[in-house]
Design an enzyme around this catalytic site. Sequence first.
Site, PDB file in Angstrom:
ATOM      1  N   ARG A 198       0.812  -1.224   0.000  1.00  0.00           N
ATOM      2  CA  ARG A 198       0.000   0.000   0.000  1.00  0.00           C
ATOM      3  C   ARG A 198       0.841   1.268   0.000  1.00  0.00           C
ATOM      4  O   ARG A 198       0.439   2.295  -0.561  1.00  0.00           O
ATOM      5  CB  ARG A 198      -0.940  -0.005   1.212  1.00  0.00           C
ATOM      6  CG  ARG A 198      -1.963   1.144   1.229  1.00  0.00           C
ATOM      7  CD  ARG A 198      -2.954   0.966   2.373  1.00  0.00           C
ATOM      8  NE  ARG A 198      -4.033   1.947   2.334  1.00  0.00           N
ATOM      9  CZ  ARG A 198      -4.100   3.031   3.100  1.00  0.00           C
ATOM     10  NH1 ARG A 198      -3.110   3.270   3.969  1.00  0.00           N
ATOM     11  NH2 ARG A 198      -5.111   3.869   3.002  1.00  0.00           N
TER      12      ARG A 198
ATOM     13  N   ILE B 286      -7.039   8.066  -0.737  1.00  0.00           N
ATOM     14  CA  ILE B 286      -6.966   6.610  -0.779  1.00  0.00           C
ATOM     15  C   ILE B 286      -7.726   6.113   0.446  1.00  0.00           C
ATOM     16  O   ILE B 286      -7.499   6.586   1.565  1.00  0.00           O
ATOM     17  CB  ILE B 286      -5.498   6.102  -0.791  1.00  0.00           C
ATOM     18  CG1 ILE B 286      -5.463   4.559  -0.759  1.00  0.00           C
ATOM     19  CG2 ILE B 286      -4.680   6.687   0.333  1.00  0.00           C
ATOM     20  CD1 ILE B 286      -4.056   3.986  -0.905  1.00  0.00           C
ATOM     21  N   SER B 287      -8.665   5.210   0.240  1.00  0.00           N
ATOM     22  CA  SER B 287      -9.514   4.736   1.333  1.00  0.00           C
ATOM     23  C   SER B 287      -8.696   3.990   2.387  1.00  0.00           C
ATOM     24  O   SER B 287      -7.642   3.421   2.100  1.00  0.00           O
ATOM     25  CB  SER B 287     -10.603   3.800   0.799  1.00  0.00           C
ATOM     26  OG  SER B 287     -11.485   4.488  -0.061  1.00  0.00           O
ATOM     27  N   GLN B 288      -9.213   3.990   3.615  1.00  0.00           N
ATOM     28  CA  GLN B 288      -8.551   3.244   4.675  1.00  0.00           C
ATOM     29  C   GLN B 288      -8.565   1.758   4.331  1.00  0.00           C
ATOM     30  O   GLN B 288      -9.460   1.265   3.638  1.00  0.00           O
ATOM     31  CB  GLN B 288      -9.243   3.500   6.003  1.00  0.00           C
ATOM     32  CG  GLN B 288     -10.657   2.953   6.093  1.00  0.00           C
ATOM     33  CD  GLN B 288     -11.387   3.445   7.319  1.00  0.00           C
ATOM     34  OE1 GLN B 288     -12.077   4.449   7.281  1.00  0.00           O
ATOM     35  NE2 GLN B 288     -11.228   2.730   8.428  1.00  0.00           N
TER      36      GLN B 288
ATOM     37  N   PHE C  15     -16.810   8.737   1.796  1.00  0.00           N
ATOM     38  CA  PHE C  15     -16.056   8.778   0.546  1.00  0.00           C
ATOM     39  C   PHE C  15     -16.123  10.178  -0.056  1.00  0.00           C
ATOM     40  O   PHE C  15     -17.002  10.988   0.295  1.00  0.00           O
ATOM     41  CB  PHE C  15     -16.653   7.782  -0.475  1.00  0.00           C
ATOM     42  CG  PHE C  15     -16.271   6.365  -0.262  1.00  0.00           C
ATOM     43  CD1 PHE C  15     -15.230   5.775  -0.969  1.00  0.00           C
ATOM     44  CD2 PHE C  15     -16.957   5.578   0.664  1.00  0.00           C
ATOM     45  CE1 PHE C  15     -14.885   4.451  -0.771  1.00  0.00           C
ATOM     46  CE2 PHE C  15     -16.618   4.253   0.869  1.00  0.00           C
ATOM     47  CZ  PHE C  15     -15.587   3.682   0.140  1.00  0.00           C
TER      48      PHE C  15
END
Length: 225
Positions: free
Chosen positions: A44, A70-72, A218
């Site tokens: 990541r 960037i999403s968790q 989001f």
Amino acid sequence: MVTEVGQGVSWTGYEFRRARMVERLRQMGITRTEVLSAMSAVPRHVFVEEALRSHAYDDMSLPLGLGQTISQPYTVAVMTQLLFARRAINPNLRILEIGTGCGYQTAVLQALGLREIYSIERLRPLHERAKQNLRAVRLLAHARLVCGDGYLGLPQEAPFDCIILTAAPKEVPLPLLQQLSIGGRMVLPLDEGGVQFLWVIDKTAEGYQETCVQQTLFVPLVNDK
């Protein structure tokens, strides 16, 4: 298995942090072995800004610039698990991702062994960055990246077995529902009056089955039209 070498740089120093991330995901309810393996395989930190790499494996979203994030890790893992909750992960499934961003979710899908992934990003700089990131981790071979309006999907490539949205519309985009195959599943966040919830939509021969899963957060899905 993804080789942790990109552009001549070794990433082995991050292995322990990623292993802790995967164990945390397991404790948080991610039980699908294939999903945990994919999260373990994808580095990541390659997908985040260099200044933020010390936080790459923390369970938090991180800024990408251009108003995007960037999403968790948990969000990526739970959406991926939901996408395949009722079916085996067949390499020949046709996947459509709306919102490529930096390419991390795309990489996780490829790490599952999927060979037909289409991903749309409306912002050209992010589209190019995602291609660069996926090349760096050698996970671009089966991803077809498109710069365009994700709200419209890719009707010329439909139908899709799975559709995943990484940005939140205010209503389910009709073009995407139409591009979902019978027996297919869509996972998406919806913005309902300023509060977002994660939804699963299954398309059957009789219609659609909708399930609200949990609250989420989001960036908004922008419709260029």
